[in-house]
Design a protein around this motif. Structure first.
Motif, PDB file in Angstrom:
ATOM      1  N   GLY A 163       0.449   0.048  -6.185  1.00  5.22           N
ATOM      2  CA  GLY A 163      -0.410   0.550  -7.245  1.00  5.22           C
ATOM      3  C   GLY A 163       0.055   1.889  -7.777  1.00  5.22           C
ATOM      4  O   GLY A 163       0.820   2.610  -7.128  1.00  5.22           O
ATOM      5  N   SER A 214      -0.993   5.725  -9.693  1.00  6.91           N
ATOM      6  CA  SER A 214      -2.060   6.714  -9.716  1.00  6.91           C
ATOM      7  C   SER A 214      -1.668   7.849 -10.654  1.00  6.91           C
ATOM      8  O   SER A 214      -0.559   7.883 -11.189  1.00  6.91           O
ATOM      9  N   GLN A 266       0.830  -1.196   0.000  1.00  3.88           N
ATOM     10  CA  GLN A 266       0.000   0.000   0.000  1.00  3.88           C
ATOM     11  C   GLN A 266       0.867   1.248   0.000  1.00  3.88           C
ATOM     12  O   GLN A 266       1.706   1.425   0.873  1.00  3.88           O
ATOM     13  N   ALA A 307      -5.552  -1.409  -9.958  1.00  5.75           N
ATOM     14  CA  ALA A 307      -6.818  -1.723  -9.287  1.00  5.75           C
ATOM     15  C   ALA A 307      -7.541  -0.487  -8.750  1.00  5.75           C
ATOM     16  O   ALA A 307      -8.778  -0.439  -8.743  1.00  5.75           O
ATOM     17  N   ASP A 308      -6.797   0.508  -8.284  1.00  6.63           N
ATOM     18  CA  ASP A 308      -7.421   1.657  -7.626  1.00  6.63           C
ATOM     19  C   ASP A 308      -7.583   2.872  -8.537  1.00  6.63           C
ATOM     20  O   ASP A 308      -7.931   3.961  -8.072  1.00  6.63           O
TER      21      ASP A 308
END
Length: 393
Positions: free
Chosen positions: A285, A287, A255, A375-376
């Motif tokens: 992840g 962004s 995370q 995924a996010d």
């Protein structure tokens, strides 16, 4: 309309040369980009130098650097916790070998000015500037100053808030231990310049708040210095990338900490086009902010750890990584990110053996990595990201 591509991968923690066999797709991604950089999580073996640590040294040699050059990298970021493993002699030796290999080194140097200098990479479509900073935590001795070798600092300071009752209890504890008077006396004669104005508990500033919370903020002086370097790079380059290295990890290594995202957005507001991060040895992840990529947890590309069995036993996946090529359209505000999942380059199995290179993942294994990294994402940002098929590169 001009498109400029920048390729970056997870950290290169290598102890020597690697066998490039099987890395063709990765090599193509790196060499076809206008600029390619990676975090060098090691320092060069240096005759006459001695370790600055009691454990976990990561040393490499000229063959290791030549392997990174052969893969297609143009610059190596060196603002990290292993850059100072052999102190100033290691800093100097690393720069000498890296530059002799035809690569640029950023983030470390014989002074803070040298450590802060960006790499300028002239690609086919334009100029890319790359800067590198370390976010800590590390002892101050590793950070470069006007007259001392080291790495480029952008130190993040932890701050904690607690409700009034707990604050009063902590103040009583500090007073009973004599820590408040002890640290105040040290600050009065200049032994400390970062002494908390209110309450400091075991080295952490604690303020009153409505509830218990903590966070991180950039050291104001470090940020001001880095902001000047970022602004200067912005004036000389078409695209500006920032390599950040962080060891303030959350309990879940996969995370990305919220404060890293906040810092990344702040750097983009100040002129960065791409944030590429390393530290925790696992993928996180990705962004976007204002259409610009935040790849704040790229994990590993090459990982010559001596703790392979420990990571495997604990179920920590340090062997899955990714290389990313970010394609910027100078006529638009944003970028497309192309992801090539890879099996991380492992250590050599025995002394004298050449370590294997990272190789592309395919099929379901590649799709699993891609899905985890994206995924996010919001739907509008997901459209900016594509999975590279190594068979159709």
């Amino acid at each position: 309309m001009t498109k400029i591509s920048v390729a970056v991968a997870g950290q290169a923690l290598l102890h020597g040369p690697i066998d490039g066999a099987g890395a063709g797709a990765l090599r193509d991604i790196l060499q076809q980009a206008d600029a390619a950089f990676v975090n060098l999580e090691a320092t060069l073996e240096t005759e006459g130098a001695w370790p600055t640590k009691t454990k976990t040294l990561h040393l490499t040699n000229a063959g290791g650097i030549a392997s990174l050059k052969a893969l297609g990298f143009d610059a190596l970021a060196h603002a990290n916790n292993h850059a100072f493993d052999l102190g100033p002699p290691g800093i100097a030796r690393t720069r000498s070998v890296v530059e002799s290999a035809g690569l640029q080194l950023i983030g470390s140097g014989m002074s803070r000015d040298e450590a802060a200098k960006p790499a300028f990479i002239q690609g086919r479509a334009g100029t890319v500037a790359v800067l590198a900073v370390d976010l800590g935590p590390q002892p101050d001795i590793v950070y470069a100053s006007a007259d001392r070798a080291g790495i480029n600092p952008l130190r993040m300071r932890r701050h904690v808030a607690v409700p009034p009752a707990q604050h009063a209890m902590l103040r009583e504890l500090v007073a009973a231990l004599g820590d408040d008077k002890r640290e105040a006396a040290r600050a009065a004669v200049g032994y400390r310049v970062d002494h908390a104005k209110d309450l400091e508990v075991f080295g952490t500033e604690v303020a009153e708040g409505a509830h218990i919370e903590s966070g991180f903020a950039a050291d104001p002086a470090d940020f001001a210095a880095f902001d000047l370097a970022l602004t200067a790079a912005r004036a000389q380059a078409d695209i500006v990338a920032v390599a950040i290295h962080n060891h303030h990890w959350d309990p879940n290594w996969k995370q990305m900490p919220a404060w890293v995202a906040d810092l990344s957005r702040r750097l983009i507001d100040r002129g960065a086009d791409l944030i590429a991060g390393t530290g925790a040895p696992v993928l996180q992840g990705i962004s976007f902010y204002k259409g610009k990529p935040i790849l704040a947890g790229l994990g590993n590309l090459i990982f010559h750890t001596r703790r392979s069995e420990t990571y495997d036993r604990q179920g920590v996946d340090v062997w899955t990584g990714a290389a990313c090529r970010c394609v910027f359209d100078t006529a638009e505000n944003g970028a497309r990110v192309e992801i090539l999942p890879v099996a991380v380059g492992r250590p050599a199995r025995q002394v004298g053996e050449v370590a294997p290179a990272p190789v592309p993942l395919e099929g379901e294994a590649a799709r699993h990595v891609f899905d985890a990294m994206t995924a996010d994402l919001l739907e509008e940002d997901r459209a900016r990201v594509v999975l590279i098929d190594p068979a159709r590169r």
